[in-house]
Motif scaffolding. Structure first.
Motif, PDB file in Angstrom:
ATOM      1  N   LEU A 111       0.925  -0.595  -0.164  1.00 19.00           N
ATOM      2  CA  LEU A 111       0.338   0.208   0.283  1.00 19.00           C
ATOM      3  C   LEU A 111       1.084   1.506  -0.032  1.00 19.00           C
ATOM      4  CD1 LEU A 111      -3.229   1.111   0.148  1.00 19.00           C
ATOM      5  CD2 LEU A 111      -2.584   1.406   2.856  1.00 19.00           C
ATOM      6  N   ARG A 119       2.350   1.504  -4.000  1.00 17.14           N
ATOM      7  CA  ARG A 119       1.483   2.507  -4.269  1.00 17.14           C
ATOM      8  C   ARG A 119       1.142   4.300  -3.542  1.00 17.14           C
ATOM      9  NH1 ARG A 119      -3.772  -2.185  -5.769  1.00 17.14           N
ATOM     10  NH2 ARG A 119      -2.233  -3.670  -6.010  1.00 17.14           N
ATOM     11  N   ASN A 120       0.888   4.402  -3.092  1.00 18.62           N
ATOM     12  CA  ASN A 120       0.849   6.256  -2.483  1.00 18.62           C
ATOM     13  C   ASN A 120       2.780   6.847  -3.110  1.00 18.62           C
ATOM     14  OD1 ASN A 120      -1.987   5.932  -1.436  1.00 18.62           O
ATOM     15  ND2 ASN A 120      -0.434   4.746   0.436  1.00 18.62           N
ATOM     16  N   ARG A 127       1.765   6.978  -6.333  1.00 21.71           N
ATOM     17  CA  ARG A 127       0.686   8.106  -7.170  1.00 21.71           C
ATOM     18  C   ARG A 127       1.009   9.302  -6.605  1.00 21.71           C
ATOM     19  NH1 ARG A 127      -2.982   7.588  -1.284  1.00 21.71           N
ATOM     20  NH2 ARG A 127      -4.915   8.926  -2.249  1.00 21.71           N
TER      21      ARG A 127
END
Lengths: 239, 461
Positions: B6, B9-10, B13
């Motif tokens: 997670l 992926r951040n 971003r």
């Protein structure tokens, strides 16, 4: 036992030296397995009440019992674990995690609840099918329409099979047709899973589907309508 | 979807922001590593130079180092051969030893009387074979500027001098310069000319012997009894000693020659026994054992000094470089700290509603903290990896560029080299440091995110 009981609950916001009472003397039981709508004008305290029921805010007075447990004195970690297992949330702006796919968004609460991988997969598949998004499972929220996002949010709220789902103005950001579809979906899933749904809304479509409507004004409950066996009990006046 | 993926992926971003942050980290780490590598090269280079010349340890008479420099006879070590044999045969010391060799330091006046010049010199009596073996010591694989002493196999009166000494004594045949005037060539005798054939023979003999005659000097020193003693010496080579102050007084001769000059027919002594070890890290153990040996052999008047004590400039240079490195590292650390802190703070503000959602769903405060720290850690790890690779590439380019400079007080230029890949403590320290700074800079934003009120976070647009 009611899924939610509030006894003499009060909440005051402090803006500098000024105290603004948000809720006063709220005493209310939410019935099991019904669609409850908290209705009232803007600033009446709907969202504050929903936040207190959802254990994401604490009252200044009174007692709140959710799933039979007094929650306001729980330590923060215990309260987080409690929410992960007992409460689902649906937000007005959907609040999906933008970097997770539809599948992963639904799966996330199950990870927080430490559900095993096989069961997670089974539950997410079932929920995707139930909300009609099997084909969108690998889409990120940005690749979904508003209605599809709210469907994902509904599936996510129901993922851990909580006894209580709270929805803050769930149709406010949707057009009327999509809103109606979402309400119908929530109603269907609420019945299928025997969950207690509590909304804050002034959408007539939501009111029309509600079993119970709690009328709130200036932080106080001013009326309560309960559907029982096709009859409507009315307590107090309505604004 | 665990916290690690997670977080990853951040990071993806907002790629531009992540890349900008990475760039700041990489530049900072490269700067630290390159300067650290330069400092490291200087530290290891100077250590190698000192250990090659003076050994790791020296056994001296107490007080010689501080007071005896200009009075070696008062601080001589009598019976040094027995002590040397004791050291070489000791079962504890022997495996650590590269060399144990005696030396005699003396001062005197060297004169080229044919040129009418003289000057003070500091001479070292040594065993050239031993000293050449010591010059091979290179534990850290640095570029060594040491040249073998040409005294090996040379006659007993052969000496080596610094270029400065040769210049001042007008030993022009030893200097690669055209502006040297020896003044030593004897004037031709007046009178009738000699026959051509005799003149030719004389010329041949003269040309064969001239350099030798031109390089002969006399060395005047005081004996142990205080009487003047003179030795006629043959300068076989002038070498650049690197440091000008040393270059102007340096002289090396066979130990036996130096002992004859100081002690004459008396029992010869030395001023120090040089001990060179396999590894610098063996100094404490070797010193302990040497002290025990001295005590066993009743040599209570002797002490053991390490190369850092004998060469104060080594420690001073290291302290100077360390302070510069510390200052630069601190400066870069602060810049990286604020850059990453700013990135993480922006991320926290942008994702406030998301934080509220995660908390509402049941993620604990520690989970939020872990998520942001995980993002910072990933940034730190990637930044460290790219930074190290970039630093290695820059170091390679510098080491092959041929850049050089002449340090203050030195007589010739040194190559500018950086030791990055070879200095594992520097690499490990810098990588740990940059990751530590990354986590530190993310700590406050992560804490702020974790402590935010859920309802306030959810209200955030």
């Amino acid at each position: 036992m009611h899924p939610v009981s509030l006894y003499n609950v009060g909440k005051v916001y402090r803006l500098g030296a000024v105290e603004v009472p948000a809720l006063s003397d709220i005493t209310l039981d939410i019935r099991r397995g019904v669609f409850t709508v908290i209705s009232g004008p803007s600033g009446s305290g709907k969202t504050t009440l929903l936040n207190l029921i959802g254990c994401i805010d604490t009252p200044d007075q009174g007692e709140i019992r959710v799933a039979g447990q007094t929650v306001q004195a729980m330590p923060d970690d215990a309260l987080s674990d409690f929410r992960a297992h007992h409460i689902g949330f649906i937000f007005q702006s959907f609040n999906l995690i933008p970097v997770l796919t539809a599948y992963e968004n639904i799966e996330y609460p199950l990870r927080l609840a430490k559900v095993g991988a096989a069961e997670r997969r089974q539950r997410v598949e079932a929920l995707l099918e139930a909300v009609g998004l099997e084909s969108r499972r690998n889409n990120l929220p940005a690749q979904l329409s508003g209605g599809q996002r709210q469907r994902v949010a509904i599936a996510r709220a129901l993922a851990t099979a909580p006894g209580l789902v709270l929805a803050d103005e769930p149709t406010a950001n949707l057009d009327s047709q999509t809103g109606a579809e979402i309400i119908a979906l929530m109603r269907r899933m609420q019945r299928e899973q025997d969950v207690s749904f509590v909304f804050s809304s002034h959408d007539p479509q939501v009111h029309a589907e509600a079993d119970d409507v709690v009328f709130i004004r200036d932080g106080r409950i001013v009326g309560l309508e309960r559907q029982r066996n096709g009859q409507t009990d009315v307590q107090g006046g309505r604004s | 979807m665990n916290t690690w993926s997670l977080a990853w992926r951040n990071l993806l971003r907002n790629r531009r922001r992540s890349l900008t942050t990475l760039l700041a980290m990489v530049i900072g780490l490269v700067a630290i590593l390159i300067f650290g590598g330069y400092r490291s090269n200087i530290a290891y280079g100077t250590q190698t130079g000192f250990v090659q010349q003076t050994g790791h340890l020296q056994v001296q008479r107490k007080g010689y180092y501080l007071d005896g420099g200009d009075n070696p006879t008062a601080y001589g070590i009598a019976g040094y051969e027995a002590l040397l044999a004791h050291i070489r045969q000791d079962p504890v010391l022997a495996p650590m030893l590269v060399m144990a060799t005696p030396t005699l330091q003396l001062g005197g006046i060297a004169g080229n009387f044919s040129a009418g010049v003289s000057r003070s010199v500091m001479a070292t009596g040594l065993i050239p074979e031993d000293r050449n073996r010591m010059l091979e010591w290179n534990e850290y694989g640095v570029i060594s500027y040491a040249q073998p002493l040409p005294l090996v196999g040379a006659p007993g009166d052969a000496v080596l001098v610094g270029m400065g000494v040769a210049r001042k004594l007008k030993l022009c045949a030893l200097l690669d310069t055209s502006d040297c005037v020896s003044g030593g060539a004897p004037k031709a005798a007046e009178g009738a000319g000699v026959p051509d054939d005799i003149a030719a023979l004389s010329s041949l003999e003269g040309s064969a012997r001239a350099p030798s005659a031109e390089n002969r000097i006399e060395m005047l020193a005081a004996t142990a009894r205080g009487a003047p003693n003179v030795a006629s010496l043959n300068v076989i080579k002038a070498s650049n000693m690197g440091i000008k102050a040393l270059d102007d007084v340096y002289m090396a001769m066979h130990l036996a020659q130096a002992q004859r000059l100081i002690y004459g027919a008396a029992t010869p002594q030395v001023t120090a026994i040089l001990i060179q070890l396999q590894h610098t890290a063996q100094i404490p153990a070797a010193r302990q054992r040497l002290l025990a040996l001295l005590a066993e052999s009743g040599q209570t008047g002797l002490e053991v000094l390490d190369f850092e004590t004998l060469n104060p400039t080594y420690r001073q240079t290291n302290e100077f470089m360390d302070s510069m490195f510390g200052f630069i590292a601190l400066l870069i650390g602060v810049i990286v700290l604020f850059t990453i802190g700013n990135t993480m703070s922006t991320a926290v503000v942008e994702r406030t509603a998301e934080i509220g959602t995660l908390r509402a769903m049941g993620l604990r405060r520690s989970g939020i903290r872990r998520l942001f720290l995980c993002e910072a850690l990933q940034l730190g790890l990637i930044g460290a990896a790219i930074g190290v690779l970039s630093a290695l590439a820059v170091a390679y380019a510098i080491n092959h560029s041929g850049w050089s400079w002449t340090p203050p007080g030195y007589a010739y230029a040194y190559l500018i080299l950086v030791r990055v890949g070879e200095d594992l403590p520097l690499l490990a320290g810098s990588v740990t440091g940059i990751i530590g700074v990354t986590l530190l800079s993310a700590w406050w934003p992560a804490r702020r995110a974790a402590r935010s009120m859920i309802v306030d976070a959810l209200r955030h647009a």
